[in-house]
Scaffold this motif. Structure first.
Motif, PDB file in Angstrom:
ATOM      1  N   ASN A  47       1.739 -14.582 -12.526  1.00  0.00           N
ATOM      2  CA  ASN A  47       0.909 -15.573 -13.219  1.00  0.00           C
ATOM      3  C   ASN A  47      -0.545 -15.152 -13.357  1.00  0.00           C
ATOM      4  O   ASN A  47      -1.186 -15.421 -14.371  1.00  0.00           O
ATOM      5  CB  ASN A  47       0.991 -16.917 -12.500  1.00  0.00           C
ATOM      6  CG  ASN A  47       2.396 -17.512 -12.543  1.00  0.00           C
ATOM      7  OD1 ASN A  47       3.265 -17.021 -13.278  1.00  0.00           O
ATOM      8  ND2 ASN A  47       2.637 -18.557 -11.762  1.00  0.00           N
ATOM      9  N   ARG A  48      -1.090 -14.493 -12.350  1.00  0.00           N
ATOM     10  CA  ARG A  48      -2.512 -14.101 -12.403  1.00  0.00           C
ATOM     11  C   ARG A  48      -2.692 -12.620 -12.751  1.00  0.00           C
ATOM     12  O   ARG A  48      -3.836 -12.164 -12.873  1.00  0.00           O
ATOM     13  CB  ARG A  48      -3.184 -14.401 -11.050  1.00  0.00           C
ATOM     14  CG  ARG A  48      -3.265 -15.909 -10.734  1.00  0.00           C
ATOM     15  CD  ARG A  48      -3.915 -16.169  -9.379  1.00  0.00           C
ATOM     16  NE  ARG A  48      -3.958 -17.590  -9.071  1.00  0.00           N
ATOM     17  CZ  ARG A  48      -5.002 -18.394  -9.303  1.00  0.00           C
ATOM     18  NH1 ARG A  48      -6.104 -17.888  -9.835  1.00  0.00           N
ATOM     19  NH2 ARG A  48      -4.952 -19.668  -9.011  1.00  0.00           N
ATOM     20  N   HIS A  49      -1.585 -11.888 -12.850  1.00  0.00           N
ATOM     21  CA  HIS A  49      -1.598 -10.484 -13.274  1.00  0.00           C
ATOM     22  C   HIS A  49      -2.409  -9.596 -12.331  1.00  0.00           C
ATOM     23  O   HIS A  49      -3.086  -8.664 -12.772  1.00  0.00           O
ATOM     24  CB  HIS A  49      -2.151 -10.378 -14.714  1.00  0.00           C
ATOM     25  CG  HIS A  49      -1.450 -11.266 -15.682  1.00  0.00           C
ATOM     26  ND1 HIS A  49      -0.133 -11.085 -16.066  1.00  0.00           N
ATOM     27  CD2 HIS A  49      -1.879 -12.381 -16.358  1.00  0.00           C
ATOM     28  CE1 HIS A  49       0.211 -12.026 -16.932  1.00  0.00           C
ATOM     29  NE2 HIS A  49      -0.822 -12.835 -17.121  1.00  0.00           N
ATOM     30  N   TRP A  50      -2.303  -9.876 -11.035  1.00  0.00           N
ATOM     31  CA  TRP A  50      -2.942  -9.015 -10.051  1.00  0.00           C
ATOM     32  C   TRP A  50      -2.049  -7.810  -9.784  1.00  0.00           C
ATOM     33  O   TRP A  50      -0.823  -7.861  -9.955  1.00  0.00           O
ATOM     34  CB  TRP A  50      -3.178  -9.776  -8.746  1.00  0.00           C
ATOM     35  CG  TRP A  50      -4.228 -10.857  -8.832  1.00  0.00           C
ATOM     36  CD1 TRP A  50      -4.906 -11.272  -9.950  1.00  0.00           C
ATOM     37  CD2 TRP A  50      -4.698 -11.666  -7.751  1.00  0.00           C
ATOM     38  NE1 TRP A  50      -5.772 -12.285  -9.647  1.00  0.00           N
ATOM     39  CE2 TRP A  50      -5.667 -12.559  -8.298  1.00  0.00           C
ATOM     40  CE3 TRP A  50      -4.419 -11.751  -6.401  1.00  0.00           C
ATOM     41  CZ2 TRP A  50      -6.342 -13.495  -7.522  1.00  0.00           C
ATOM     42  CZ3 TRP A  50      -5.083 -12.679  -5.626  1.00  0.00           C
ATOM     43  CH2 TRP A  50      -6.040 -13.540  -6.180  1.00  0.00           C
ATOM     44  N   SER A  51      -2.628  -6.729  -9.332  1.00  0.00           N
ATOM     45  CA  SER A  51      -1.865  -5.541  -8.976  1.00  0.00           C
ATOM     46  C   SER A  51      -1.071  -5.814  -7.696  1.00  0.00           C
ATOM     47  O   SER A  51      -1.374  -6.768  -6.963  1.00  0.00           O
ATOM     48  CB  SER A  51      -2.804  -4.353  -8.757  1.00  0.00           C
ATOM     49  OG  SER A  51      -3.603  -4.572  -7.595  1.00  0.00           O
ATOM     50  N   PRO A  52      -0.054  -4.986  -7.396  1.00  0.00           N
ATOM     51  CA  PRO A  52       0.757  -5.238  -6.190  1.00  0.00           C
ATOM     52  C   PRO A  52      -0.052  -5.302  -4.897  1.00  0.00           C
ATOM     53  O   PRO A  52       0.196  -6.168  -4.050  1.00  0.00           O
ATOM     54  CB  PRO A  52       1.738  -4.065  -6.180  1.00  0.00           C
ATOM     55  CG  PRO A  52       1.895  -3.704  -7.625  1.00  0.00           C
ATOM     56  CD  PRO A  52       0.535  -3.912  -8.221  1.00  0.00           C
ATOM     57  N   VAL A  53      -1.008  -4.398  -4.739  1.00  0.00           N
ATOM     58  CA  VAL A  53      -1.794  -4.398  -3.500  1.00  0.00           C
ATOM     59  C   VAL A  53      -2.697  -5.624  -3.435  1.00  0.00           C
ATOM     60  O   VAL A  53      -2.731  -6.336  -2.414  1.00  0.00           O
ATOM     61  CB  VAL A  53      -2.626  -3.111  -3.377  1.00  0.00           C
ATOM     62  CG1 VAL A  53      -3.534  -3.185  -2.154  1.00  0.00           C
ATOM     63  CG2 VAL A  53      -1.715  -1.890  -3.276  1.00  0.00           C
ATOM     64  N   ILE A  54      -3.430  -5.889  -4.501  1.00  0.00           N
ATOM     65  CA  ILE A  54      -4.303  -7.062  -4.524  1.00  0.00           C
ATOM     66  C   ILE A  54      -3.475  -8.338  -4.416  1.00  0.00           C
ATOM     67  O   ILE A  54      -3.852  -9.287  -3.721  1.00  0.00           O
ATOM     68  CB  ILE A  54      -5.166  -7.088  -5.802  1.00  0.00           C
ATOM     69  CG1 ILE A  54      -6.020  -5.825  -5.899  1.00  0.00           C
ATOM     70  CG2 ILE A  54      -6.046  -8.334  -5.826  1.00  0.00           C
ATOM     71  CD1 ILE A  54      -6.973  -5.641  -4.747  1.00  0.00           C
ATOM     72  N   GLY A  55      -2.296  -8.344  -5.070  1.00  0.00           N
ATOM     73  CA  GLY A  55      -1.446  -9.525  -5.033  1.00  0.00           C
ATOM     74  C   GLY A  55      -0.846  -9.788  -3.667  1.00  0.00           C
ATOM     75  O   GLY A  55      -0.380 -10.907  -3.397  1.00  0.00           O
TER      76      GLY A  55
ATOM     77  N   ALA B 197       0.828  -1.210   0.000  1.00  0.00           N
ATOM     78  CA  ALA B 197       0.000   0.000   0.000  1.00  0.00           C
ATOM     79  C   ALA B 197       0.863   1.261   0.000  1.00  0.00           C
ATOM     80  O   ALA B 197       0.522   2.254  -0.645  1.00  0.00           O
ATOM     81  CB  ALA B 197      -0.927  -0.018   1.217  1.00  0.00           C
ATOM     82  N   LEU B 198       1.984   1.216   0.691  1.00  0.00           N
ATOM     83  CA  LEU B 198       2.878   2.371   0.724  1.00  0.00           C
ATOM     84  C   LEU B 198       3.628   2.533  -0.596  1.00  0.00           C
ATOM     85  O   LEU B 198       3.816   3.651  -1.090  1.00  0.00           O
ATOM     86  CB  LEU B 198       3.889   2.221   1.870  1.00  0.00           C
ATOM     87  CG  LEU B 198       3.323   2.232   3.290  1.00  0.00           C
ATOM     88  CD1 LEU B 198       4.393   1.813   4.298  1.00  0.00           C
ATOM     89  CD2 LEU B 198       2.785   3.614   3.644  1.00  0.00           C
ATOM     90  N   THR B 199       4.052   1.426  -1.171  1.00  0.00           N
ATOM     91  CA  THR B 199       4.882   1.478  -2.382  1.00  0.00           C
ATOM     92  C   THR B 199       4.122   2.016  -3.579  1.00  0.00           C
ATOM     93  O   THR B 199       4.679   2.790  -4.388  1.00  0.00           O
ATOM     94  CB  THR B 199       5.441   0.074  -2.693  1.00  0.00           C
ATOM     95  OG1 THR B 199       6.203  -0.396  -1.569  1.00  0.00           O
ATOM     96  CG2 THR B 199       6.335   0.113  -3.920  1.00  0.00           C
ATOM     97  N   VAL B 200       2.865   1.636  -3.744  1.00  0.00           N
ATOM     98  CA  VAL B 200       2.109   2.059  -4.931  1.00  0.00           C
ATOM     99  C   VAL B 200       1.580   3.479  -4.799  1.00  0.00           C
ATOM    100  O   VAL B 200       1.138   4.066  -5.792  1.00  0.00           O
ATOM    101  CB  VAL B 200       0.930   1.095  -5.202  1.00  0.00           C
ATOM    102  CG1 VAL B 200       1.437  -0.323  -5.421  1.00  0.00           C
ATOM    103  CG2 VAL B 200      -0.085   1.121  -4.056  1.00  0.00           C
TER     104      VAL B 200
END
Length: 510
Positions: free
Chosen positions: A329-337, A213-216
């Motif tokens: 592999n599933r192409h989720w965003s960093p937060v969702i991933g 959350a901080l990184t994005v």
């Protein structure tokens, strides 16, 4: 006649630990029974004023001891959080300092390497000068190195400051478990250790979620992962500086002896801790080397450490594996991933029900042993955890592919987290029950080995999982976990016999 301190009597609440010799030359330390006999014959040896002495930390009120436990847990959480909160920033760090993504894994591995070597220093310090001196100054330095990482301009600075942050941050991780043994009797210690384990494991599992959350956030970025870590550390430190008392019995009794001599004028009064002669050679060869010596010479420490190290290393392996499975592999965003890490944390929390469920059984067994700790009674939950851990690894291995609905591998993480926490906590309980005053050194030996493995596995994660594939790579680890399932059963049968052969953990023949 000046007042004389009360003499020690053998009790049913494991009070004999207060009069054993924790700090001297253990080769020259007499058996526990001889020490107790000497205490009863020597009226000048200062001890607690009976079993109900209010100065004894084990006799403090449950509310106050719970407050102390909370503070100790927050210290451990602050340090463990620092190990993983920077993980989501690896790509941004690689781009900023101009190194490969594989190299930036060192920001995690070097922190954990610090976890490996720090306890070799902090545990003996806690057994010489007490728990506060072994943790609070180190936490202050952890905060400083976290800030140093946040303002770093190159890869070398980031990696060096991360190593030293882990070195100083390891102080509470290695000493809190032993400190809990200072305030809680064996029958109640299991409950306290349950919440300590959540703090230690909660850091690595929640860190990636906070860090992502901080990184994005375009207004924050990867540097704020370390600023938040520093803020957390200093806030916890301020609380503990003013509210955390010294709880290590030999240090408290040493102060009591000094006070009595001043008040009574009787210079004959003393405590064993005052007669320890420290020299640079003794500190290095006896105290600092003790954790490594126990790791090599104590079969129980060795076996427990290897098992705990394997499951602990896999926890840090997930810091690199989950981004592969859910982001690549599933192409989720960093937060969702990063949210599957919450599945791990849920499993960690659910494990508390298994650990607490064993508490009534442990109390019955301890009562039958006249209130003394019974390490083997801690192992039944570990057997359950061993099965859950292996099941979770195989489940995750073969449902991680994008063709399988995401809920399945996330549910597998719950099993992994639960199995890990059950195993981890009962390993700590077993060591503290077994080694008593030397618990900090035993736990530190365990921390050293598990940190070495945990530092290495993340470095191998990407090559291993990219080359073999998630299914086969995780299945190999699941096979190792399956092979380790008999460990708790072996200790259930042979643990008592091994303790009788230990030079650090004497066993009463009765």
């Amino acid at each position: 006649m000046p007042p004389r301190p009360s003499q020690t009597e053998e009790s049913d609440t494991d009070q004999s630990w207060t009069t054993s010799t924790p700090l001297g030359d253990e080769e020259n330390t007499p058996p526990l029974g001889d020490i107790e006999e000497k205490v009863q014959k020597d009226p000048s040896l200062v001890d607690w004023d009976g079993e109900a002495d209010p100065a004894n930390p084990r006799n403090w009120g449950k509310g106050y001891k719970s407050w102390i436990t909370f503070q100790l847990g927050m210290l451990a959480l602050a340090a463990s959080l620092g190990s993983s909160i920077i993980a989501p920033g690896e790509n941004a760090i690689a781009q900023y300092v101009g190194v490969s993504k594989e190299v930036t894994v060192l920001s995690i591995s070097l922190y954990i390497i610090g976890f490996a070597f720090g306890p070799l220093c902090w545990a003996p310090i806690s057994e010489i000068w007490g728990r506060r001196w072994s943790m609070l100054p180190a936490m202050f330095v952890l905060g400083l190195f976290s800030i140093a990482t946040a303002v770093a301009k190159n890869a070398e600075t980031i990696f060096i400051t991360r190593f030293f942050a882990g070195l100083f941050g390891s102080a509470p991780v290695s000493n809190v478990a032993a400190a809990l043994g200072d305030v809680w009797e064996p029958k109640a210690r299991g409950i306290a250790t349950t919440f300590y384990a959540i703090a230690v494991v909660g850091g690595p599992t929640l860190g990636p979620v906070i860090g992502a959350a901080l990184t994005v956030n375009p207004h924050l970025g990867w540097r704020w992962t370390e600023y938040i870590e520093a803020i957390w550390v200093f806030a916890t430190l301020v609380m503990c500086v003013f509210a955390l008392p010294e709880i290590y019995a030999p240090v408290l009794l040493k102060k009591k002896a000094q006070k009595l001599r001043k008040e009574t004028g009787n210079e004959a009064l003393y405590h064993l801790a005052e007669r320890i002669k420290l020299s640079p050679k003794t500190i290095i060869t006896k105290h600092f080397a003790r954790p490594l010596r126990m790791l090599v010479t104590e079969p129980m420490v060795t076996c427990i450490a290897f098992y705990a190290s394997f499951v602990y290393a896999l926890l840090y392996l997930t810091l690199e594996v989950f981004p592969i499975v859910f982001q690549e592999n599933r192409h989720w965003s960093p937060v969702i991933g990063s949210l599957p890490f919450i599945g791990l944390f849920i499993g960690v929390c659910l494990a508390t029900f298994v650990n607490l469920g064993n508490q009534a059984r442990y109390v019955r067994i301890s009562d039958a042993a006249h209130g003394k700790p019974v390490p083997e009674a801690r192992l039944a939950p570990m057997a359950i955890g061993a099965f859950l851990f292996a099941i979770g690894l195989f489940w995750f291995a073969w449902t991680a592919t994008p063709s399988v609905f995401w809920i399945s591998p996330v549910c597998a993480t719950v099993f992994i987290g639960a199995g890990f926490n059950i195993i981890f906590q009962q390993c700590i309980n077993f060591l503290v029950d077994t080694y008593g005053l030397y618990a900090a050194s035993a736990v530190s030996a365990n921390t050293f080995l598990r940190s070495v493995l945990a530092a290495g596995l993340p470095l191998a994660a990407k090559p291993m999982f990219h080359n073999l594939g998630v299914g086969p790579a995780m299945s190999i680890l699941g096979a190792v976990a399956t092979i380790a399932i008999p460990v708790p059963f072996v200790f259930m049968k042979y643990g008592s016999a091994l303790r009788k052969k230990s030079s650090f953990a004497p066993v009463d023949e009765d």
